[in-house]
Design a protein around this motif. Sequence first.
Motif, mmCIF file in Angstrom:
data_model
loop_
_atom_site.group_PDB
_atom_site.id
_atom_site.type_symbol
_atom_site.label_atom_id
_atom_site.label_comp_id
_atom_site.label_asym_id
_atom_site.label_seq_id
_atom_site.Cartn_x
_atom_site.Cartn_y
_atom_site.Cartn_z
ATOM 1 N N THR A 75 -1.982 -0.954 -4.153
ATOM 2 C CA THR A 75 -3.050 -0.028 -3.775
ATOM 3 C C THR A 75 -2.446 1.321 -3.413
ATOM 4 N N ASN A 108 -6.724 0.845 -6.998
ATOM 5 C CA ASN A 108 -5.951 -0.380 -7.158
ATOM 6 C C ASN A 108 -5.122 -0.267 -8.436
ATOM 7 N N THR A 115 0.835 -1.196 0.000
ATOM 8 C CA THR A 115 0.000 0.000 0.000
ATOM 9 C C THR A 115 0.870 1.245 0.000
#
Length: 104
Positions: free
Chosen positions: A67, A103, A31
Motif C-alpha cells: 500500500t 494498493n 505501507t
Amino acid sequence: MLKLESTRTVFEYSNDHARIWLEIYEDDPTTCIFTHLLVDEKHRQLGFGTQALLDAEKIAKNHGCTTIHLKVKTYSWMSKWYLRMGYRWYKTADSEYTWLTKNL
C-alpha cells in the motif's frame, strides 16, 4: 492507521528530470509513504513525473510494500493527477490537505 513517529527508511529515486522520495515505516513495513515528487519545471507534462511515479511504485513493491499513501492539496491539479494514476481518497488530513492511497 499510520504511525508516522516510528523509525523509517527513506529512499530517493531519480530519473533524468524527476525525483521522488518514499518512506517505509518500521511499525508497518507493508505501507509506503510518498513524501515528494519533483519534476524540473521545463520538463513538466512530458511524462517524466509519470515514469518516476511508476518506477517508485515498483521500488516500493520490491521492498515489500503493498500500500502507498501520500498527502496532497485537496482538489489541486496534483490530486486529480494522482487519481488518474489509480490513487483514491483515503482521508482528510486537515482543511487543505487529503491523504490518497493505492494498493500495489
